[in-house]
Write an enzyme that holds these catalytic residues in place. Sequence first.
Site, PDB file in Angstrom:
ATOM      1  N   GLY A 228      34.387  50.552 104.321  1.00 43.63           N
ATOM      2  CA  GLY A 228      34.919  51.223 103.132  1.00 43.63           C
ATOM      3  C   GLY A 228      36.218  50.575 102.699  1.00 43.63           C
ATOM      4  O   GLY A 228      36.440  49.385 102.942  1.00 43.63           O
ATOM      5  N   THR A 232      41.365  54.003 103.268  1.00 42.79           N
ATOM      6  CA  THR A 232      40.636  54.900 104.185  1.00 42.79           C
ATOM      7  C   THR A 232      40.613  54.305 105.596  1.00 42.79           C
ATOM      8  O   THR A 232      40.768  55.041 106.581  1.00 42.79           O
ATOM      9  CB  THR A 232      39.198  55.153 103.687  1.00 42.79           C
ATOM     10  OG1 THR A 232      39.264  55.617 102.339  1.00 42.79           O
ATOM     11  CG2 THR A 232      38.500  56.200 104.529  1.00 42.79           C
ATOM     12  N   GLY A 233      40.453  52.995 105.686  1.00 40.26           N
ATOM     13  CA  GLY A 233      40.482  52.357 107.011  1.00 40.26           C
ATOM     14  C   GLY A 233      41.797  52.630 107.719  1.00 40.26           C
ATOM     15  O   GLY A 233      41.838  52.937 108.921  1.00 40.26           O
ATOM     16  N   GLU A 251      35.380  47.315 108.341  1.00 40.04           N
ATOM     17  CA  GLU A 251      34.902  46.345 107.336  1.00 40.04           C
ATOM     18  C   GLU A 251      35.419  46.836 106.000  1.00 40.04           C
ATOM     19  O   GLU A 251      34.914  47.830 105.469  1.00 40.04           O
ATOM     20  CB  GLU A 251      33.365  46.313 107.315  1.00 40.04           C
ATOM     21  CG  GLU A 251      32.737  45.664 108.523  1.00 40.04           C
ATOM     22  CD  GLU A 251      32.807  44.144 108.493  1.00 40.04           C
ATOM     23  OE1 GLU A 251      33.200  43.563 107.463  1.00 40.04           O
ATOM     24  OE2 GLU A 251      32.478  43.542 109.520  1.00 40.04           O
ATOM     25  N   CYS A 286      31.925  44.361  98.414  1.00 39.69           N
ATOM     26  CA  CYS A 286      33.178  43.894  99.034  1.00 39.69           C
ATOM     27  C   CYS A 286      33.318  42.393  98.897  1.00 39.69           C
ATOM     28  O   CYS A 286      34.408  41.864  98.809  1.00 39.69           O
ATOM     29  CB  CYS A 286      33.186  44.288 100.501  1.00 39.69           C
ATOM     30  SG  CYS A 286      31.731  43.701 101.384  1.00 39.69           S
ATOM     31  N   GLU A 387      41.733  45.242  94.155  1.00 35.50           N
ATOM     32  CA  GLU A 387      40.276  45.211  94.155  1.00 35.50           C
ATOM     33  C   GLU A 387      39.762  46.157  93.064  1.00 35.50           C
ATOM     34  O   GLU A 387      40.053  47.352  93.099  1.00 35.50           O
ATOM     35  CB  GLU A 387      39.745  45.667  95.523  1.00 35.50           C
ATOM     36  CG  GLU A 387      38.234  45.534  95.625  1.00 35.50           C
ATOM     37  CD  GLU A 387      37.675  46.098  96.931  1.00 35.50           C
ATOM     38  OE1 GLU A 387      38.217  47.092  97.447  1.00 35.50           O
ATOM     39  OE2 GLU A 387      36.673  45.544  97.420  1.00 35.50           O
TER      40      GLU A 387
END
Length: 483
Positions: A228, A232-233, A251, A286, A387
């Site tokens: 994600g 959030t990571g 990831e 991604c 992004e």
Amino acid sequence: MTTHYGDRPMYIGGEFVPSESGEWMDTVNPATGEVHGRVPAGTAADVDRAVKAAAAAQLEWGARSVWERGALLRKLAERIRNSADRVLELEAADTGNTIASLGNDITLASGYIDFVAGLGIEIKGESVPATAENIHFTMRQPYGVVGRIVPFNHPFCFAGAHLGAPLIAGNTVVLKSPDQSPLSATVMAEICHEVLPPGVVNIVSGEGVVVGDAIVRHPRVPRIGFTGSVPTGMAIQRAAAEVAVKHITLELGGKNPLIAFPDADPATVAAAAVNGMNFSWSGQSCGSTSRLMLHESLYDEVTAMIAAKVGAINLGDPLDPASGMGPVNSAGHYQHVMRLIKSAIDEGARVVNGGAAAAVPGFDGGYWVQPTVFADVTMDMTVAREEVFGPVLAILKWSEPDEALAMANQLELGLTAAIFTRDINVAMDMARKVESGCVWINGTGRHYMGTGFAGWKNSGLGREECLEEVLSYTVSKSVHIIL
Ligand code: NAP
């Protein structure tokens, strides 16, 4: 006309169940903006049920041989490979990804499970000559229950592929589906139910901050695999660290450069730049090559070729096999993409294609964005740094290789990079120096199983799609036999 897919329960301990709260969440067709199904709004209590079921099942699953687990995983892969009738229409309607592109998601998920099914025998330790008189060796064991949290862009593919490595290593899994596109994970639950013992895979729907967070913090989930966004990571790392020392792989996002040198063929670069953007799923990948860095000698010619190609993209119903691009995934994501498009225009980028919302006849309520290309982008612009995760390509110009490398490495993201040149020395020099976890020379996008896919810097932690991923779902232990 929106098809309604009804109420689709969660899958816990081999049973299809609602949330213990009795609450449901709507899921929306992004092409129309209409509600087309519901999934349970999971809670921490549902996560606890799922973890307990997974822990109970793990004793028997982990005790099976790698051959038995591998055989069942191959059966799972076979069912996934043959699931087009159950998945394609539903996935296109729930994500907005074009139906023509989704067969590849099935191929990737089933292919990856097949691949790891054969790696069981590689989960081995080493014999170490630490002393002359005794025996010293290492062995690998499963963690127990693994938490898997997946994003909205390829929900069926991720729900399937991300089961393989933890399962072959002897773990059981609690998987959280994404709340914007949760429907296809319910089909994955049905397929798991047909093949695997109860409790080996459990799928919980619900909000990330509730269900995802409860998985991360659960005391019986020592290992978490997350795909994600970067924020959030980082939230997952923080939450995990508050409760225990947990093993986490991440990831995450990318802002991936495609760097074209003066000797590259302009038509090849233009085709690769458009392919690398993944317009068939609205750029929501991604790995999309969203920063195109053209040498000044190629700049005008390649930009014109790209304009023609992007101008020909056929925006339309994701369920129509002739459509080249559908809507973006959700209302919230639409706002994010439109904010970044506006920032590019405000900050002085030149609109080559699109640059606005799209009107698609018959789909008034949907989240449609024109395939967009900006030229004359510079690294101080927001669209070059953040992004977008949408159908927005930013073109930048450079004159010296050091300048291109500095632009590529300037961000804290480092997922992929693509280099186009006919000079192997230039290509290898860039491949060594670019700070990305995956580099293509004269190519973009394709994943090569076994070589690994991973991010560098803020784009990730740990490698997937290779043996390293399988081993990362094991604990290594050293054993000393004193003779
Ligand atoms: P996201 O917002 O980070 O959400 C990903 C998953 O995490 C969702 O299931 C989400 O649940 C859940 N979540 C949200 N907050 C959480 C929390 N506090 N604790 C635990 N889980 C939580 O990402 P997204 O918008 O779905 O996906 C787009 C991002 O994924 C992009 O940045 C993209 O680059 C990245 N991505 C990376 C890869 C890769 O392989 N590197 C592949 C695909 C996508 P909800 O859906 O309920 O919010």
